[in-house]
Design a protein around this motif. Structure first.
Motif: not given
Lengths: 111, 120
Positions: B30-31, B48-53, B69-71
């Motif tokens: 996820e991260n 940091f990204s914890y999920d799509v978008k 845009e994608k996991k």
């Protein structure tokens, strides 16, 4: 603001010697990780310590988490050329997905 | 084995160019994270990204943006490259360490090999 200071920044020693690297902070962390990065590669996890005072051994490497969970050390016994690399400590806080990385210690073991 | 790949190992760009750095992970993490690494400064978190978008600014987001845009894919964008953005860029991924606010693990971050970007 750099919350984790490592010392020394550079260390060059002869094969067979012992060494200690320090990772210090004024902040408390819920856990502390140590990574090693070799040239041309990304960091790779060596160990995670989670309890104050915890000591973990990985062959010739001994990791200790400070009692107050603000600092950590990495001790290498009888260093080998394969230990050469950049050592990074990283602190984690409960409920926070992000790590705070230390300034790094570049270790060179001379054959 | 976890694999994190980055689109380029070396990149040379000119000042003012738009630069895209791509990162792909194959472990359904996820991260995802983007760091820059400079001598004596360790790794500094850019985004940091914890999920799509979903994204969060890190310690040094100025001059950068990201897209997820994608996991499995996390892109770092330099809208107008500058010489002070010359650096090593590292992408990482991990599982979440918490679930509903409860710590469930202290998780490893898995890193790609890095992209050395030079801006002339």
């Amino acid at each position: 603001t750099q919350l984790l200071e490592q010392s020394p920044q550079f260390l060059s020693i002869q094969e067979g010697e012992n060494l200690t690297v320090y990772c210090n902070s004024s902040s408390v962390f819920s856990s502390l990780q140590w990574y090693r990065q070799e040239p041309g590669e990304g960091p790779v996890l060596l160990v995670t310590v989670v309890t104050g005072g915890e000591v973990k051994k990985l062959k010739r490497l001994t990791f200790q988490f400070g009692d107050a969970r603000k600092d950590s050390s990495l001790h290498i016994t009888a260093a080998q050329p394969g230990d050469t690399g950049l050592y990074l400590c990283a602190g984690a806080r409960l409920g926070n997905e992000k790590l705070t990385f230390g300034t790094g210690t570049r270790l060179t073991i001379i054959p | 084995d976890v694999k994190v790949t980055q689109s380029s190992r070396y990149l040379v760009k000119r000042t003012g160019e738009k630069v895209f750095l791509e990162c792909v992970q194959d472990m359904d993490h996820e991260n995802m994270f983007w760091y820059r690494q400079d001598p004596g400064l360790g790794l500094r978190l850019i985004y940091f990204s914890y999920d799509v978008k979903m994204k969060e600014k890190g310690d040094i987001p100025e001059g950068y943006s990201v897209s997820r845009e994608k996991k499995e894919r996390f892109s770092l964008i330099l809208e107008s490259a500058s010489t002070n953005q010359t650096s090593m860029y590292l992408c990482a991924s991990s599982f979440p360490s918490t679930l509903a606010g409860v710590l469930i693990r202290t998780d490893t971050q898995y890193f790609g090999p890095g992209t050395r970007l030079t801006v002339l």
